[in-house]
Design an enzyme around this catalytic site. Structure first.
Site, PDB file in Angstrom:
ATOM      1  N   ARG A   1       0.860  -1.191   0.000  1.00  0.00           N
ATOM      2  CA  ARG A   1       0.000   0.000   0.000  1.00  0.00           C
ATOM      3  C   ARG A   1       0.893   1.237   0.000  1.00  0.00           C
ATOM      4  NH1 ARG A   1      -5.436  -1.207   3.622  1.00  0.00           N
ATOM      5  NH2 ARG A   1      -6.450  -2.435   2.005  1.00  0.00           N
TER       6      ARG A   1
ATOM      7  N   GLN B   1      -0.539   2.067  -5.700  1.00  0.00           N
ATOM      8  CA  GLN B   1      -1.974   2.222  -5.481  1.00  0.00           C
ATOM      9  C   GLN B   1      -2.807   1.747  -6.666  1.00  0.00           C
ATOM     10  OE1 GLN B   1      -3.178   6.287  -4.739  1.00  0.00           O
ATOM     11  NE2 GLN B   1      -4.709   5.635  -3.256  1.00  0.00           N
TER      12      GLN B   1
ATOM     13  N   ASP C   1      -3.351  -2.021  -6.571  1.00  0.00           N
ATOM     14  CA  ASP C   1      -3.833  -2.565  -5.301  1.00  0.00           C
ATOM     15  C   ASP C   1      -5.194  -3.238  -5.479  1.00  0.00           C
ATOM     16  OD1 ASP C   1      -4.531  -3.131  -2.723  1.00  0.00           O
ATOM     17  OD2 ASP C   1      -4.307  -1.092  -1.956  1.00  0.00           O
TER      18      ASP C   1
ATOM     19  N   SER D   1      -7.656  -3.460  -2.367  1.00  0.00           N
ATOM     20  CA  SER D   1      -8.474  -2.266  -2.133  1.00  0.00           C
ATOM     21  C   SER D   1      -9.586  -2.124  -3.156  1.00  0.00           C
ATOM     22  CB  SER D   1      -7.587  -1.011  -2.148  1.00  0.00           C
ATOM     23  OG  SER D   1      -6.728  -0.988  -1.027  1.00  0.00           O
TER      24      SER D   1
ATOM     25  N   TYR E   1      -2.816  -1.316   7.914  1.00  0.00           N
ATOM     26  CA  TYR E   1      -3.750  -2.273   8.497  1.00  0.00           C
ATOM     27  C   TYR E   1      -3.793  -2.102  10.018  1.00  0.00           C
ATOM     28  CZ  TYR E   1      -3.410  -4.631   3.965  1.00  0.00           C
ATOM     29  OH  TYR E   1      -3.433  -4.913   2.629  1.00  0.00           O
TER      30      TYR E   1
END
Length: 377
Positions: free
Chosen positions: A122, A127, A130, A133, A228
């Site tokens: 992350r 991004q 990812d 996500s 996280y």
């Protein structure tokens, strides 16, 4: 370089790893793409759409796997298919490497370079790749739609000649990507939304969406470098349970999204909390695939406890398979383009690159990811 895309065979999996629009982009970049017939039907993409994009379709799954330099898929490969992959080839998919040690060992033994999409870091640069996500965002949306469907109450406040209907009260536990989308979706439907997360830093995000952040003092908490939530102590979990009891009892819908990366999900909603809710209430356990946040939730089932429906459906992104496929395919396209050398026509997976260090699990017969290698030691 040949890309092979097999059809997903996991029960109930409707997503596909590559959509026609992205196939066309990759072919334009110099790739040859061979895919299994029917790969996109579950997401609303016809075989004709792939053919129009320049994809060659085959029904021989084994030859697609054996003859491809790069294999793309959503789910981890079946153990029986690993030996059919090309030695030295690259395989990209979700792998669940923390819990699939035998599969990881097999991929290494057969000389496959395996990239795990769960392990994409992350970071700002990563991004766009990812996939956790992108899929969690859609899963958060689906949890609210499911809750609204099964709830005996309407979500928005309504003022009618027959009287005023109060808005449904929704409590979201866990404010990651999925939780934030659940909050936003419930607010759009007109619900009164409250939320809690063990990371105080998320409070402002909750309030920015128009929801109330529930304050529970757990002492010292925090998050990992990847963002996280850190695991709580037994004492902190007890404090969280006690602090959220009253909110749960007053809620019409509870959505739990609390997961620990690579570990079993914590149980944070107990049976006595469910029994304190009003009959007709709904609880959606988004973490059911990793052990579950709700006592009594069952994977892919709706159970009833004290008149409360507990929804434990897995693979939530597949419920909106077209959008989920588009997002996942974009993640894969961005990953490939990031490391594609247009001159050599090869993927340059530099072992010193931070993304490669994190996401490549096996390479040249070895488990090269340090975290996963230590698990297998």
């Amino acid at each position: 370089m040949r890309i092979g895309v097999p059809k997903e065979t996991w029960p109930g999996e409707l997503r596909t790893a590559l959509v026609p629009a992205n196939a066309k982009k990759l072919i334009r970049s110099g790739f040859e793409i061979v895919a299994e017939s029917g790969l996109g039907l579950g997401s609303g993409f016809s075989d004709e759409a792939y053919i129009d994009a320049g994809v060659t379709l085959h029904s021989d799954r084994q030859s697609i796997l054996a003859d491809s330099d790069l294999v793309l898929r959503v789910r981890k490969p079946d153990a029986s298919e690993v030996s059919g992959l090309r030695r030295g080839g690259i395989h990209i998919s979700f792998l669940d490497p923390f819990n699939e040690q035998a599969l990881v060992n097999s991929l290494a033994t057969h000389g496959v370079t395996a990239i795990s999409m769960e392990m994409i870091p992350r970071s700002t640069r990563a991004q766009k790749m990812d996939a956790l996500s992108s899929q969690a965002n859609l899963a958060g949306y689906v949890t609210v739609i499911q809750a609204a469907y099964h709830s005996v109450k309407a979500f928005p406040m309504m003022m009618t000649p027959s009287g005023t209907i109060r808005p449904c009260r929704v409590f979201v536990i866990g404010v990651g990507v999925a939780g934030l989308q659940a909050i936003a979706t419930a607010k759009r439907l007109g619900a009164r939304v409250e939320a809690f997360d063990t990371r105080p830093v998320t409070a402002e995000q909750v309030r920015s969406l128009g929801a109330k952040f529930v304050e529970i003092d757990l002492g010292e908490v925090g998050q990992t470098e990847q963002g996280y939530a850190k695991a709580l102590t037994d004492e902190q979990i007890a404090l969280q349970k006690e602090g959220q009891k009253k909110v749960i009892a007053e809620s019409d819908v509870v959505i739990t999204t609390a997961q620990l990366f690579g570990r079993r999900a914590p149980v944070i909603v107990t049976r006595d909390m469910l029994e304190a809710m009003q009959p007709g209430s709904v609880v959606v356990d988004m973490a059911v695939e990793s052990g579950g946040n709700v006592e009594g939730s069952v994977l892919n089932q709706i159970t009833e406890i004290g008149g409360v429906k507990v929804i434990g459906q897995g693979n939530l992104p597949s419920e909106v398979s077209r959008n989920a496929s588009e997002m996942y395919s974009n993640n894969l396209l961005n990953l490939i383009e990031e490391f594609w050398d247009s001159e050599t026509k090869q993927l340059e997976l530099n072992p010193d690159d931070e993304i490669i260090q994190a996401a490549v699990i096996t390479r040249e017969g070895e488990i090269v990811n340090e975290t996963i290698r230590n698990l297998n030691a």
